[in-house]
Design a protein around this motif. Structure first.
Motif, PDB file in Angstrom:
ATOM      1  N   SER A 132      -9.816  -9.832 -60.245  1.00  0.00           N
ATOM      2  CA  SER A 132      -8.668  -9.129 -60.820  1.00  0.00           C
ATOM      3  C   SER A 132      -8.829  -8.901 -62.318  1.00  0.00           C
ATOM      4  CB  SER A 132      -7.381  -9.908 -60.550  1.00  0.00           C
ATOM      5  OG  SER A 132      -7.408 -11.152 -61.207  1.00  0.00           O
ATOM      6  N   GLU A 154      -4.790  -9.607 -49.720  1.00  0.00           N
ATOM      7  CA  GLU A 154      -4.438  -8.383 -50.449  1.00  0.00           C
ATOM      8  C   GLU A 154      -5.656  -7.634 -50.975  1.00  0.00           C
ATOM      9  OE1 GLU A 154      -1.720  -9.867 -53.343  1.00  0.00           O
ATOM     10  OE2 GLU A 154      -0.171 -10.289 -51.852  1.00  0.00           O
ATOM     11  N   TYR A 155      -6.823  -8.256 -50.906  1.00  0.00           N
ATOM     12  CA  TYR A 155      -8.051  -7.615 -51.386  1.00  0.00           C
ATOM     13  C   TYR A 155      -8.815  -7.021 -50.215  1.00  0.00           C
ATOM     14  CZ  TYR A 155      -7.557  -9.696 -56.000  1.00  0.00           C
ATOM     15  OH  TYR A 155      -7.106 -10.025 -57.249  1.00  0.00           O
ATOM     16  N   LYS A 209      -2.646 -15.805 -49.077  1.00  0.00           N
ATOM     17  CA  LYS A 209      -1.993 -14.493 -49.055  1.00  0.00           C
ATOM     18  C   LYS A 209      -2.637 -13.562 -50.081  1.00  0.00           C
ATOM     19  CE  LYS A 209       2.312 -12.116 -49.226  1.00  0.00           C
ATOM     20  NZ  LYS A 209       3.707 -12.118 -49.008  1.00  0.00           N
ATOM     21  N   MET A 210      -2.992 -14.116 -51.249  1.00  0.00           N
ATOM     22  CA  MET A 210      -3.675 -13.300 -52.255  1.00  0.00           C
ATOM     23  C   MET A 210      -5.004 -12.791 -51.712  1.00  0.00           C
ATOM     24  SD  MET A 210      -2.886 -15.443 -55.750  1.00  0.00           S
ATOM     25  CE  MET A 210      -4.252 -14.686 -56.604  1.00  0.00           C
ATOM     26  N   ARG A 225     -10.019 -19.598 -56.482  1.00  0.00           N
ATOM     27  CA  ARG A 225      -9.131 -19.106 -57.557  1.00  0.00           C
ATOM     28  C   ARG A 225      -9.940 -18.426 -58.659  1.00  0.00           C
ATOM     29  NH1 ARG A 225      -5.972 -23.779 -56.644  1.00  0.00           N
ATOM     30  NH2 ARG A 225      -3.936 -23.177 -55.858  1.00  0.00           N
ATOM     31  N   ASP A 247      -0.140 -19.429 -50.536  1.00  0.00           N
ATOM     32  CA  ASP A 247      -0.030 -18.297 -51.462  1.00  0.00           C
ATOM     33  C   ASP A 247      -1.410 -17.788 -51.861  1.00  0.00           C
ATOM     34  OD1 ASP A 247       2.706 -18.464 -51.342  1.00  0.00           O
ATOM     35  OD2 ASP A 247       2.915 -19.560 -53.242  1.00  0.00           O
ATOM     36  N   LEU A 248      -2.344 -18.721 -52.068  1.00  0.00           N
ATOM     37  CA  LEU A 248      -3.715 -18.326 -52.385  1.00  0.00           C
ATOM     38  C   LEU A 248      -4.323 -17.555 -51.218  1.00  0.00           C
ATOM     39  CD1 LEU A 248      -6.024 -18.473 -54.439  1.00  0.00           C
ATOM     40  CD2 LEU A 248      -6.689 -20.645 -53.399  1.00  0.00           C
ATOM     41  N   LEU A 307     -11.160 -15.062 -57.512  1.00  0.00           N
ATOM     42  CA  LEU A 307     -10.083 -14.076 -57.473  1.00  0.00           C
ATOM     43  C   LEU A 307      -9.687 -13.636 -58.877  1.00  0.00           C
ATOM     44  CD1 LEU A 307      -7.730 -15.304 -54.611  1.00  0.00           C
ATOM     45  CD2 LEU A 307      -9.302 -13.373 -54.617  1.00  0.00           C
ATOM     46  N   GLU A 308      -9.693 -14.570 -59.823  1.00  0.00           N
ATOM     47  CA  GLU A 308      -9.389 -14.196 -61.206  1.00  0.00           C
ATOM     48  C   GLU A 308     -10.446 -13.246 -61.744  1.00  0.00           C
ATOM     49  OE1 GLU A 308      -8.967 -17.828 -63.383  1.00  0.00           O
ATOM     50  OE2 GLU A 308      -6.957 -18.198 -62.616  1.00  0.00           O
TER      51      GLU A 308
END
Length: 177
Positions: free
Chosen positions: A92, A34-35, A30-31, A85, A27-28, A88-89
């Motif tokens: 976002s 998306e960028y 996949k995130m 993580r 899932d990470l 990415l935080e």
């Protein structure tokens, strides 16, 4: 004869837990897909993972994208997930540190609009700062506020302050020779 339960190591992880961990890593991954690649430059990751993300951007067929996503998940198992993580935080805007940074910059912008002496402080903190441009943006932002116009200079002032902070942080992180 000893009981086998006592001989099991303390760090035993069930198969179900390992699957959940791998799903979380996928899932990470996949995130990450998306960028845009340009925004992922600051995310700490291996070259293999970066190349897999580039390849994912190139693929259009759903089956190929699904296989590539599986491969990215596999590569994520060898990555350090915590720094990814956090990055990415920050991208976002969900991290507390990034939120605090934005509040700090907004307060600096308000101080700059209230008192021109803040320009001197900025010049001392950031010797390479374009003080003339900052002064012009300050003047335009005040005029926009007085005339009740859209805040173009107000936003540009924030962007310039953020760029100044980014360059000063980058300068601090560079190793000295």
């Amino acid at each position: 004869m000893k009981n086998n339960r006592q001989e099991e190591p303390e760090y035993f992880v069930s198969k179900s837990q390992r699957k959940r961990d791998m799903d979380a890593l996928q899932d990470l991954g996949k995130m990450l897909t998306e960028y845009p690649l340009a925004r992922l430059k600051k995310v700490p990751m291996s070259d293999n993972l970066r190349e897999a993300l580039v390849e994912m951007q190139r693929l259009t067929a759903n089956g190929a994208r699904a296989r590539q996503l599986q491969y990215i998940g596999k590569l994520m198992r060898s990555e350090e997930a915590a720094p990814i993580r956090e990055a990415l935080e920050a991208l976002s805007g969900n991290s507390r540190a990034e939120t605090a940074r934005m509040h700090r910059l907004e307060q600096l912008r308000e101080r700059l609009l209230e008192d021109e002496a803040t320009l001197t402080e900025l010049g001392d903190l950031h010797p390479g700062a374009d003080l003339q441009r900052l002064r012009q943006l300050r003047r335009n932002a005040l005029r926009e506020r007085a005339e009740n116009r859209p805040p173009h200079a107000f936003r540009e002032l924030f962007q310039m302050l953020r760029a100044l902070e980014d360059t000063s942080v980058a300068d601090e992180e560079m190793p000295e020779d």
